[in-house]
Every structure is written in structure tokens, then in C-alpha cells.
Design a protein around this motif. Sequence first.
Motif: not given
Length: 603
Positions: A356-371, A581-589
Motif C-alpha cells: 500500500t505504501s508503494q502504491f501511495l508513492l505513485k499517488i503522491h507523484a500524481m499529486d505533485a503533477k497536479i500541484d 480506487g484512490l490511485f484511479a481518482r487521482r489519475h482522472i483528476l
Amino acid sequence: MGRISKFFGCPGDRPALHHKAPLIEHDREIVHQLKYNVVRIRHTNLNSSRDTLVSDNESADTVTTLEDDVSLSDASTKLNLADVLLQDDGYINTNMSFTGLKKSYMDKTLDKLVMWAGTQVMFYLMWVILIIWVVIGAVYNAPFNWQVVMQDGQSIQCYFWDTLLTRQQLTSTHEQVLIVTQLRSRIKTFRKFLLGDNDLEKPECSNTVVEEITDGMENNENSKDKQQHVQEDDLVDAQLSSCDDESEKKDNMINKDNKTKVYSIPIDQDAISGALPIENWYVRMSTAFSWMIGSVPAMILFWICIFVWIGCGAVPQDGETFSDNWQMEINTAVAVSLLISSFFLQNIRARHDLFTSQFLLKIHAMDAKIDLILRTANNDFTTENPVVTVDPPKRTKAEHLIDWYADVVGTGIGLVVAICVFAVWAGIGSPLHWSDDWWLIIGTYTGLVGFLDGFVIRQVYFRIINHEEYNFEFLAEEDRQLFQMLSIDCPEEYLSVPVHKRTLNYKVSEFVNLCCSTQWSVLVSVLIIIGLICAASGMLWSTTGQLIANTPTMIIEEFFMIVLIQAHNWADEQRRIEISGLFARRHILLNYVQHRYVNTPSH
């Protein structure tokens, strides 16, 4: 008294968590190049048209307006903020423990021991020890002391493993809640950039996760002027990419109703199913055994074996029924089962947390792009993210006492107590002439304590996993609201967790789990321990008296281990589905933001 409590780690305390997502440091050169391809946002007030961005069928009580907004400059200095860091290797670091104190050297040491206990090396070591013990028993014809050694060794191992497992559960939930809080802090900043939303709104929820202290920000956006920006160029995509292993497909389309639809989401389908990735035979075996052990058939088979053993006690052995050897046989069998089960549980938990933490790293990377895109579009790289406060769940006095005991077990206090007990036990060995009774003493003590620990761990886990689940649901609801306000279509499977089918197997498992998770079950365990101590004392703590105190506790402890493994399997699977699901939502955003604000460069 306060200093004493702080010295021992403030056991039982569950203070509110305050956290704000740190500002992401963006490469200046990338920002400079991106400025030429990002559409500037016109600063207009969107409050008057906000209602048009919410779907018509949304109920009035779904969204409530937050009345009290406090500037970060006034509030952040008054709060003791908790920090959370996702490392590149997938491990999560926090500056505070679950009791609200800054992590000490002892806390960090125990966290390392927890990681070490769940490694593949320890799993192999367990099997090596078990095989050596079996060979010695076969050579020496399984003498009485051979069985006692296994029971003592297993009881001591479970005693320490209870400490590590308790800490692993409490720390994991603490880390996950902080991660969710960081994502909530950042999504509120995105929302303000996208909607010019100073009057933050929150979903109506039944629990007490209360809101945040937010900083003021200028209203900015005009949604009607942005329909023309529909594609991103290869240069910007390469500059922004920090998820190199994900091929981000751009199949988005914007229709005449200004509704963004996402037709392709690059996400691991195994992750969506909630299954851990199968890397090798060891992982395959570990996963299969965890589901086999934590199942209703395993529970039924376990009790069938116990009743068969009780029936065999009536059969005379060496002219004696229900003898000490008869009790030792089940104790030894249960000790072996507990040894294997505890290692499986620790291993599965470690693998799940790492996944889960490695998956969260990918979510954090997408957050950085959006930011990066939104702050470039707003020309604002200094406004801080809002502080989010998460209140602890309400507890009864009994649950507060249970948490106090769990914290004692899961901190250095439990280890200090254990060392003192083992020192005393070793000291009385010579006066007792190293007899069978002396060998059984430590097994009896750790067995009784482990019996109580099993009830406490199950009850605490039931509550903390519900608290963790609520925070993930809160985050999903905030994402849902943002998507509705932006008219973004998001598949429902990415916003909710599939509900288990109400099969007979599931209903039986759920009933057993709930019965084993109440505060009253802990009280029953204490009464049983008092009764067994009285019985053993009446027999002057002889071999038979100690076995009477040992046997039922070990049997019930193993049953609770089966129940706990099943609960972990369910909760871990659900969490992995929510993370995916959180990963998918961040990718959509991310797709929405890129298509909305990033221009195609002229060649």
C-alpha cells in the motif's frame, strides 16, 4: 504525574491529529518551461455560480458549509503538527507516535523490530527451528521436557510477537490516517485553485472527523473560458512525469456539455481486485496459507480436533485418564500451530503495508503533477496547504483502559516488564532444581498474558480499522464532491468499496468476529484468567495445576489467532481496493487538469 506518563509514552492517549501537506518543491527549470504552455486562470468570483456545478439530484444535506475558517498564520503556530514522509522504498516515517508524543529512540527501535519480524528471513528461520525441534523429538522419542521446551519457546515467542503485532497494528493505522489527512489537505488546495473556493465545504458524516483550519486564498477561475484546451504535448508530459512505470493514456474527451469522460485508466487490475501481487513461490504460499488459516472451515476443523482430543482423554493412558501427558499433547500441538500462525500474520501484515505504501508513492507523484500545473496556472507557489484536524474516535472508559493496556504491550514498557519477569524466572531455577514445574512457570505466565493479549489485540484492531476506514471514506466523499462540481465522470467502483456477498460463510465469520471484538470479551478473558489462577493456586502450582491454567488459554488463544488472521485478510483486501480506487481518482483528476490547463505547443 504528567512527567511519569510522558516518560512511559503516555499509554492510552489518543490526541487529535493536526497535519498540513508540505509544499512540494518543483524544479525551477521545469516550471519556467511549463509557464509557456499553461493557460493562466482569470481571477473571478465563482460563488454565485457554484450551484450550477453541483448535480441537480444531489441532496441538500450531502454538503454543508464550513463556517469557521482560520488563517494558517494565526493557527499553525498554535498546533503541534504531525509530519508523515513516504520514503522511496515504500516505508512510511512519522515524527509522532500514535499516543501523540514525538518518537523516541525506543519507538524507532521497536519499529525496526516490527519490520524485521515480518521479513522473509524470519519466516525461514521459524521453519528451520521447527524442523530441528521435530528431528530432536524423533531421535529422543519425544520426552516430556521436549514438549515443554516447545511450549516455553512458543509462549515466549508469542509474548514478544504480541508486542510487535500490537505496535504494527497501531502504527499502521496511525500512518494511514496521516496519509489520508495529507491527501485531504492537498485536495482542498486543488479545489480552491480549480473552483476559487474560499468557503470550503465538507460532506455530512456521522462520525467525528472534524474539519480544518484553512488559509485565505484569492477566488480564481472562469470555467467557460477553458473548454478549448483539450490536449497536452509530449514535452510537458515528459517534464511532469514522475511515475515512469505507468503509461498514462490520454483517451479523455470533452463533450458539448463540458463533461470530461475518462475511458481508459492505466491501473493494475490485480490491485483493483484487492489481491497482493504474486512475486515468487514464497509469496504464493504465504498468501494461500493465510487465507486457509483464516477461514470458517479452518475454525470448524480446529474445534473438531479439540473435541476429538477431549474424547481421547477418557481413554486410559498408562492406567490414567485425563493425565498430564494428555494435556501436554494438545499444548504442544497448539504451540506449534500458534508459532506458524503468528509468523504468517506478521508476514502478511508487513507485505500488505509495503504494497500500500508503494502504491501511495505513485499517488503522491500524481499529486505533485497536479500541484505543479495548478500553481503554475495560478502563478502561486507560496500559498500553504490547509491544516486538517482529525479527532480520535469516541471511547468508553473500558475501551480507554483497553487502549492503555495495548499501549503498554506495544511500547518499551512491555519489553521492560518481560525482561524483569524472565530474570526472576531464571533466578528461581536453582532453588527449584530446574524441575518440570520450573520449566512450566514461564510458559504458564506467558500463556496467561498471551491469552489476554489475544482478546485485547482483536478488540483494539476492530476499533482502529473502523477509524481508518472512516477516514478513507471521508476522503472518497471529498473527491466525489470535487468531481461533481467539476462535472467529471468517475466510475463508481473507484469511489466505493465492493460489499461482501452475504453468504452463509460470510455471515458466520462476521458473527464470530463481532463476538470476539467487543469490550465485554476482554472482561470475560480477565475473569477466566482469575479463575484459572485460583485453580492453579489451589493445586499449589503443581505440574497438573499449571497445565490446567495453560491448556484452555492456549486453545482459545489459537482460535483468536485464526479469527484475527481472517479479520486482517478482509481489512487488508478492502484497504488495497480503496488505495487502488484512490490511485484511479487521482489519475482522472490529473488528466482533467492537464487537458484543461496545458496548451499544445506550436511547432
